[in-house]
Motif scaffolding. Structure first.
Motif, PDB file in Angstrom:
ATOM      1  N   ALA A 270       0.832  -1.212   0.000  1.00 25.92           N
ATOM      2  CA  ALA A 270       0.000   0.000   0.000  1.00 25.92           C
ATOM      3  C   ALA A 270       0.866   1.262   0.000  1.00 25.92           C
ATOM      4  CB  ALA A 270      -0.925   0.001   1.217  1.00 25.92           C
ATOM      5  N   SER A 271       1.978   1.225   0.736  1.00 16.55           N
ATOM      6  CA  SER A 271       2.864   2.395   0.810  1.00 16.55           C
ATOM      7  C   SER A 271       3.559   2.660  -0.521  1.00 16.55           C
ATOM      8  CB  SER A 271       3.906   2.184   1.915  1.00 16.55           C
ATOM      9  OG  SER A 271       3.286   1.961   3.159  1.00 16.55           O
ATOM     10  N   LEU A 272       3.990   1.603  -1.196  1.00 19.36           N
ATOM     11  CA  LEU A 272       4.631   1.758  -2.503  1.00 19.36           C
ATOM     12  C   LEU A 272       3.645   2.294  -3.539  1.00 19.36           C
ATOM     13  CD1 LEU A 272       6.730  -1.539  -2.552  1.00 19.36           C
ATOM     14  CD2 LEU A 272       7.632   0.790  -2.361  1.00 19.36           C
ATOM     15  N   VAL A 273       2.404   1.838  -3.463  1.00 21.10           N
ATOM     16  CA  VAL A 273       1.369   2.384  -4.349  1.00 21.10           C
ATOM     17  C   VAL A 273       1.200   3.882  -4.084  1.00 21.10           C
ATOM     18  CG1 VAL A 273      -1.106   2.349  -4.876  1.00 21.10           C
ATOM     19  CG2 VAL A 273       0.146   0.195  -4.629  1.00 21.10           C
ATOM     20  N   GLY A 274       1.256   4.279  -2.806  1.00 22.55           N
ATOM     21  CA  GLY A 274       1.166   5.695  -2.456  1.00 22.55           C
ATOM     22  C   GLY A 274       2.279   6.523  -3.062  1.00 22.55           C
ATOM     23  N   MET A 275       3.485   5.946  -3.186  1.00 20.53           N
ATOM     24  CA  MET A 275       4.603   6.678  -3.795  1.00 20.53           C
ATOM     25  C   MET A 275       4.298   7.053  -5.239  1.00 20.53           C
ATOM     26  SD  MET A 275       7.222   7.299  -1.764  1.00 20.53           S
ATOM     27  CE  MET A 275       8.576   7.583  -2.934  1.00 20.53           C
ATOM     28  N   VAL A 276       3.793   6.123  -6.009  1.00 20.74           N
ATOM     29  CA  VAL A 276       3.581   6.388  -7.440  1.00 20.74           C
ATOM     30  C   VAL A 276       2.327   7.213  -7.703  1.00 20.74           C
ATOM     31  CG1 VAL A 276       4.851   4.348  -8.148  1.00 20.74           C
ATOM     32  CG2 VAL A 276       2.395   4.169  -7.784  1.00 20.74           C
TER      33      VAL A 276
END
Length: 392
Positions: free
Chosen positions: A87-93
């Motif tokens: 979920a956090s990596l999705v937030g980055m992009v």
């Protein structure tokens, strides 16, 4: 009484690979800061906060998540954390502006603490005679992940933009989550109290274990200098005489990998050379790297030699630090590692902040003075307290 799972060669490799890939999430941003600054149209100082927040997030995750490994079933906890990582990596992009990118960066660091649950697991499952070598292998995987993640991010960022590496990371996290759900053994918790008591025990361990305190201090300031170098390297290379981009900055990770691989031998020589002397030699390597950065930091050869030394020195000291407090064998491996690694990444966050300010006002020389000062403090502490706290 349930038999403890054994650390097979295949499980050790899985832990090592997982550690290297997951830890990379924290470092993809470092060679990409220049591209991010252009994309969001902000200054280098403003974008550098991303790297600092990732390390702050990691330190917070170490403090509040990792101790749970002594309290709840570790496999279930690790798989749950993977959902938060994704979920956090999705937030980055998907972050449309800098403030939301700051939040996503913090959450990437906060969630990517799985490696620091796998290192204590390795220590627990290893036999005493193989503990140092097993930890050394996992820690080599961790440092290779840190360094090679910069290489991958730098090259991929130059070709497809800075977001591409995060899309790849999301795929890797899903794959590892599935693999670990099938292969990771169940290890029952050793702590019987509640969460408040668990957190209070961290303070008790820090107060009562001098080996842990000294290891934490050395690790924190050693990593502060290390972070100062890597955070500002991309800005240094963008200027004269290099005029290089993120791919070149990332490629220095390949050079640092030489030091990481060499440091894996620390576990093998630990039975022949005292921990005190291994750490002392490691600190002198760190000092030598900063001296080289000062006198030859404007040449590729100077940077190459310095990178090898700083990675070899830090990794050797790091493995020796962890081996020394894991050997206490007091049934609190996750909490011991939490105190140490929280200090470690708090130091890294401090180094990142000091380096960004040093770069702003004094450029490369300021960064070198920052790293050299941190390393000198490590040397003083080790000489003053080392023989009193290290048993052998």
């Amino acid at each position: 009484m349930q038999n403890k799972p054994t650390l097979t060669k295949s499980l050790l490799w899985l832990i090592t690979i997982t550690t290297g890939i997951v830890v990379g999430n924290n470092y993809y941003n470092q060679p990409l800061l220049g591209l991010m600054a252009k994309d969001f149209q902000v200054t280098e100082t403003a974008i550098s906060i991303i790297a600092m927040l990732t390390q702050v997030g990691f330190a917070m995750g170490l403090l509040f998540i990792v101790p749970l490994g002594d309290m709840v079933q570790r496999k279930k906890l690790i798989l749950s954390i993977f959902l938060l990582i994704i979920a956090s990596l999705v937030g980055m992009v998907l972050a449309p502006n800098l403030p939301l990118l700051y939040i996503a960066s913090f959450m990437v660091g906060f969630s990517s603490v799985v490696p620091q649950m796998l290192v204590p697991l390795t220590a627990e499952l290893s036999t005493p005679e193989k503990r140092s070598s097993s930890i050394g292998m996992v820690m080599s995987g961790l440092l290779l992940g840190i360094l090679l993640s910069r290489v991958a991010a730098g090259f991929i960022g130059d070709i497809w933009g800075w977001k591409a590496i995060y899309y790849i990371a999301i795929g890797c996290m899903i794959f590892l989550m599935v693999l670990l759900s099938a292969k990771l053994p169940d290890v029952h918790p050793t702590f019987k109290g509640n969460y408040r008591q668990l957190m209070h025990s961290l303070i008790h361990l820090a107060k009562t274990q001098p080996v842990l305190r000294l290891s934490a201090f050395r690790g924190a300031l050693g990593f502060a200098g290390f972070s100062a170098f890597w955070i500002t390297l991309v800005f240094h290379l963008e200027e004269a005489p290099f005029h290089a981009g993120s791919a070149v900055a990332g490629s220095f990770g390949l050079i640092g990998a030489v030091g990481a691989l060499a440091a894996s031998a620390v576990g093998k020589i630990a039975t022949k050379v005292s921990t005190y002397n291994i750490i002392l030699v490691s600190i002198f390597m760190l000092l030598a790297s900063w001296i080289i950065f000062y006198f030859s930091g404007y040449t590729y050869m100077g940077l190459i030699v310095g990178v090898i030394l700083i990675d070899l020195g830090l990794q050797s000291m790091h493995i020796s630090n962890q081996s020394s407090f894991f050997a206490l064998n007091i049934g609190a491996t996750n909490r011991l590692n939490t105190v140490y690694m929280f200090s470690y990444f708090a130091g890294g966050s401090l180094g990142s902040y000091l380096a960004s300010q040093a770069w702003k006002y004094y450029q490369w020389d300021g960064v070198v003075y920052t790293g050299l000062s941190c390393t000198l403090l490590v040397l003083i502490a080790h000489l003053w307290f080392g023989k009193k706290t290290i048993a052998k």
